[in-house]
Scaffold this motif. Structure first.
Motif, PDB file in Angstrom:
ATOM      1  N   ILE A 146     -29.877 -45.356 -25.218  1.00  0.00           N
ATOM      2  CA  ILE A 146     -31.163 -45.844 -25.734  1.00  0.00           C
ATOM      3  C   ILE A 146     -30.976 -47.179 -26.444  1.00  0.00           C
ATOM      4  N   VAL A 147     -29.963 -47.263 -27.302  1.00  0.00           N
ATOM      5  CA  VAL A 147     -29.727 -48.493 -28.069  1.00  0.00           C
ATOM      6  C   VAL A 147     -29.280 -49.629 -27.146  1.00  0.00           C
ATOM      7  N   MET A 148     -28.402 -49.341 -26.200  1.00  0.00           N
ATOM      8  CA  MET A 148     -27.915 -50.379 -25.285  1.00  0.00           C
ATOM      9  C   MET A 148     -29.027 -50.904 -24.390  1.00  0.00           C
ATOM     10  N   ASN A 149     -29.971 -50.044 -24.018  1.00  0.00           N
ATOM     11  CA  ASN A 149     -31.099 -50.485 -23.190  1.00  0.00           C
ATOM     12  C   ASN A 149     -32.015 -51.456 -23.929  1.00  0.00           C
ATOM     13  N   GLN A 150     -31.810 -51.577 -25.237  1.00  0.00           N
ATOM     14  CA  GLN A 150     -32.593 -52.511 -26.048  1.00  0.00           C
ATOM     15  C   GLN A 150     -31.728 -53.674 -26.535  1.00  0.00           C
ATOM     16  N   HIS A 151     -30.573 -53.862 -25.856  1.00  0.00           N
ATOM     17  CA  HIS A 151     -29.648 -54.950 -26.182  1.00  0.00           C
ATOM     18  C   HIS A 151     -29.041 -54.797 -27.572  1.00  0.00           C
ATOM     19  N   GLY A 152     -28.911 -53.553 -28.011  1.00  0.00           N
ATOM     20  CA  GLY A 152     -28.205 -53.265 -29.250  1.00  0.00           C
ATOM     21  C   GLY A 152     -26.869 -52.606 -28.938  1.00  0.00           C
ATOM     22  N   PHE A 153     -26.179 -52.158 -29.977  1.00  0.00           N
ATOM     23  CA  PHE A 153     -24.919 -51.463 -29.768  1.00  0.00           C
ATOM     24  C   PHE A 153     -24.614 -50.567 -30.962  1.00  0.00           C
ATOM     25  N   ILE A 154     -23.715 -49.613 -30.741  1.00  0.00           N
ATOM     26  CA  ILE A 154     -23.340 -48.643 -31.779  1.00  0.00           C
ATOM     27  C   ILE A 154     -21.844 -48.742 -32.027  1.00  0.00           C
ATOM     28  N   GLU A 155     -21.459 -48.705 -33.300  1.00  0.00           N
ATOM     29  CA  GLU A 155     -20.052 -48.697 -33.697  1.00  0.00           C
ATOM     30  C   GLU A 155     -19.765 -47.434 -34.490  1.00  0.00           C
ATOM     31  N   ILE A 156     -18.514 -46.983 -34.450  1.00  0.00           N
ATOM     32  CA  ILE A 156     -18.129 -45.789 -35.204  1.00  0.00           C
ATOM     33  C   ILE A 156     -16.799 -46.020 -35.904  1.00  0.00           C
ATOM     34  N   CYS A 157     -16.745 -45.660 -37.173  1.00  0.00           N
ATOM     35  CA  CYS A 157     -15.497 -45.620 -37.946  1.00  0.00           C
ATOM     36  C   CYS A 157     -15.367 -44.204 -38.487  1.00  0.00           C
ATOM     37  N   SER A 158     -14.224 -43.594 -38.290  1.00  0.00           N
ATOM     38  CA  SER A 158     -14.072 -42.210 -38.733  1.00  0.00           C
ATOM     39  C   SER A 158     -12.617 -41.910 -39.050  1.00  0.00           C
ATOM     40  N   LYS A 159     -12.445 -40.943 -39.958  1.00  0.00           N
ATOM     41  CA  LYS A 159     -11.115 -40.469 -40.301  1.00  0.00           C
ATOM     42  C   LYS A 159     -11.164 -38.957 -40.397  1.00  0.00           C
ATOM     43  N   SER A 160     -10.300 -38.314 -39.673  1.00  0.00           N
ATOM     44  CA  SER A 160     -10.291 -36.856 -39.636  1.00  0.00           C
ATOM     45  C   SER A 160     -10.119 -36.273 -41.036  1.00  0.00           C
ATOM     46  N   GLY A 161     -11.026 -35.347 -41.400  1.00  0.00           N
ATOM     47  CA  GLY A 161     -10.974 -34.697 -42.704  1.00  0.00           C
ATOM     48  C   GLY A 161     -11.636 -35.465 -43.820  1.00  0.00           C
ATOM     49  N   VAL A 162     -12.100 -36.685 -43.543  1.00  0.00           N
ATOM     50  CA  VAL A 162     -12.716 -37.531 -44.581  1.00  0.00           C
ATOM     51  C   VAL A 162     -14.196 -37.753 -44.316  1.00  0.00           C
ATOM     52  N   GLY A 163     -14.543 -38.093 -43.089  1.00  0.00           N
ATOM     53  CA  GLY A 163     -15.945 -38.333 -42.757  1.00  0.00           C
ATOM     54  C   GLY A 163     -16.098 -39.400 -41.692  1.00  0.00           C
ATOM     55  N   THR A 164     -17.355 -39.706 -41.370  1.00  0.00           N
ATOM     56  CA  THR A 164     -17.667 -40.630 -40.281  1.00  0.00           C
ATOM     57  C   THR A 164     -18.742 -41.616 -40.705  1.00  0.00           C
ATOM     58  N   GLU A 165     -18.599 -42.845 -40.240  1.00  0.00           N
ATOM     59  CA  GLU A 165     -19.624 -43.869 -40.438  1.00  0.00           C
ATOM     60  C   GLU A 165     -20.084 -44.359 -39.066  1.00  0.00           C
ATOM     61  N   VAL A 166     -21.388 -44.282 -38.820  1.00  0.00           N
ATOM     62  CA  VAL A 166     -21.972 -44.751 -37.569  1.00  0.00           C
ATOM     63  C   VAL A 166     -22.865 -45.944 -37.879  1.00  0.00           C
ATOM     64  N   TYR A 167     -22.685 -47.035 -37.128  1.00  0.00           N
ATOM     65  CA  TYR A 167     -23.473 -48.251 -37.319  1.00  0.00           C
ATOM     66  C   TYR A 167     -24.335 -48.485 -36.088  1.00  0.00           C
ATOM     67  N   ILE A 168     -25.653 -48.450 -36.268  1.00  0.00           N
ATOM     68  CA  ILE A 168     -26.604 -48.718 -35.187  1.00  0.00           C
ATOM     69  C   ILE A 168     -27.109 -50.137 -35.346  1.00  0.00           C
ATOM     70  N   ASN A 169     -26.803 -50.997 -34.379  1.00  0.00           N
ATOM     71  CA  ASN A 169     -27.189 -52.410 -34.462  1.00  0.00           C
ATOM     72  C   ASN A 169     -28.359 -52.676 -33.517  1.00  0.00           C
ATOM     73  N   LEU A 170     -29.500 -53.040 -34.090  1.00  0.00           N
ATOM     74  CA  LEU A 170     -30.707 -53.324 -33.329  1.00  0.00           C
ATOM     75  C   LEU A 170     -31.058 -54.814 -33.441  1.00  0.00           C
ATOM     76  N   PRO A 171     -31.496 -55.450 -32.348  1.00  0.00           N
ATOM     77  CA  PRO A 171     -31.813 -56.885 -32.387  1.00  0.00           C
ATOM     78  C   PRO A 171     -32.899 -57.214 -33.414  1.00  0.00           C
ATOM     79  N   VAL A 172     -32.730 -58.357 -34.045  1.00  0.00           N
ATOM     80  CA  VAL A 172     -33.753 -58.795 -34.991  1.00  0.00           C
ATOM     81  C   VAL A 172     -35.026 -59.205 -34.256  1.00  0.00           C
ATOM     82  N   SER A 173     -34.849 -59.798 -33.060  1.00  0.00           N
ATOM     83  CA  SER A 173     -36.011 -60.234 -32.278  1.00  0.00           C
ATOM     84  C   SER A 173     -35.705 -60.080 -30.804  1.00  0.00           C
ATOM     85  N   GLY A 174     -36.755 -60.207 -29.960  1.00  0.00           N
ATOM     86  CA  GLY A 174     -36.590 -60.036 -28.519  1.00  0.00           C
ATOM     87  C   GLY A 174     -36.043 -61.280 -27.846  1.00  0.00           C
TER      88      GLY A 174
END
Length: 312
Positions: free
Chosen positions: A284-312
């Motif tokens: 869904i995000v890629m179809n809108q020219h965005g992208f998703i990043e993930i940073c995670s460490k086992s036993g500590v937690g996860t961070e997900v970054y959803i990047n959406l374009p500012v304009s078309g």
């Protein structure tokens, strides 16, 4: 004088014959090469492997060389199409296998509960328990089928996202509202920090589903009493939504696989899910020219970054 003219005429005649023979031999050579090239293409179609060991005079400006150049390009095109068809066929086989596996479990469970409910000796309490269990499996099957339909429509272009300038604040607020009940059942605290005027270029309906899928994943893999933090900010070209949890985390070696269709970590077998949520979110995000990043460490937690374009 007559002898000289005769000699010149004879030489010209021999030269003409020699030129004709040379041209004929050249055409035969080039024609043979082109025919060999076409034979290679014909034999290789559908097999993913094409011969390309014919002579290729790409630096020559002759007509046969130009023809051979076009045939070579055709050969490469057909080879790529053959490889793509083979890849798609293998992918389809894998999808069918995955679907069969995912559907088999709830159907077997429903059949088992049905058989148990037919027993006359079953008391009322057990009867109710098995009915609820069967309903749960039916809900799981329905969710899976809906996800499959959404996935197939996205991949075939039947669902066309229509991004426009929308409020990030309202997007996050609605996603939190949708996931609140599941989070409450596990006593998970959700906090959100976002400016009310923050906006980006996205399809409101489908992006909400993508954000919800990521939040749903966070709730699933965060222990009772855990915490999920949501924040959003603007970069040069994107609005970045950050979803951070203090859950079980993801092993570094598994991070490249988590967006694959039907992928689930081996350690997550006991947690309910079918492995489609993150895949759909990324599509869904890629179809809108965005992208998703993930940073995670086992036993500590996860961070997900959803990047959406500012304009078309």
């Amino acid at each position: 004088m007559e002898k000289i003219l005769l000699t010149i005429s004879l030489l010209l005649f021999l030269a003409a014959i020699g030129t004709a023979v040379y041209i004929r031999q050249s055409l035969i050579v080039y024609t043979t090469q082109i025919l060999d090239c076409l034979d290679s293409i014909g034999k290789g179609v559908g097999q993913g492997i094409l011969k390309k060991d014919f002579d290729f005079y790409k630096d020559l400006e002759t007509l046969p060389a130009k023809i051979q150049m076009k045939v070579y390009q055709l050969c490469e095109f057909v080879e790529k199409r053959s490889e793509e068809n083979l890849r798609q066929r293998k992918q389809l086989e894998s999808i069918i296998s995955d679907i069969s596996h995912q559907v088999k479990t709830p159907i077997a469970s429903i059949r088992m509960y049905h058989n148990l409910l037919e027993r006359e000796s079953l008391d009322a309490e057990k009867h109710k328990e098995f009915l609820l269990a069967a309903e749960h499996q039916a809900d799981k099957l329905e969710f899976f089928m809906k996800s499959m339909i959404t996935m197939s429509r996205l991949e075939t272009g039947l669902i066309c996202v229509q991004p426009e300038i929308n409020s990030i604040y309202e997007l996050i607020a609605q996603a939190v509202c949708d996931i609140a009940l599941k989070a409450e059942e596990k006593n998970i605290e959700i906090t959100a920090a976002c400016e009310e005027g923050l906006s980006a270029y996205f399809d409101e309906r489908w992006t909400l589903e993508g954000v919800f899928n990521i939040l749903d994943n966070s709730v699933k893999y965060t222990q009772n009493g855990g915490r999920i933090e949501i924040s959003a900010g603007k970069t040069d070209f994107f609005v970045r939504i950050k979803i951070k949890d203090n859950g079980r985390g993801i092993a570094k070696s598994h991070i490249p696989d988590i967006f694959k269709r039907f992928y689930r970590e081996p350690e997550s077998a006991q947690i309910e899910g079918v492995g489609i949520g993150l895949y759909l979110a990324r599509e869904i995000v890629m179809n809108q020219h965005g992208f998703i990043e993930i940073c995670s460490k086992s036993g500590v937690g996860t961070e997900v970054y959803i990047n959406l374009p500012v304009s078309g």
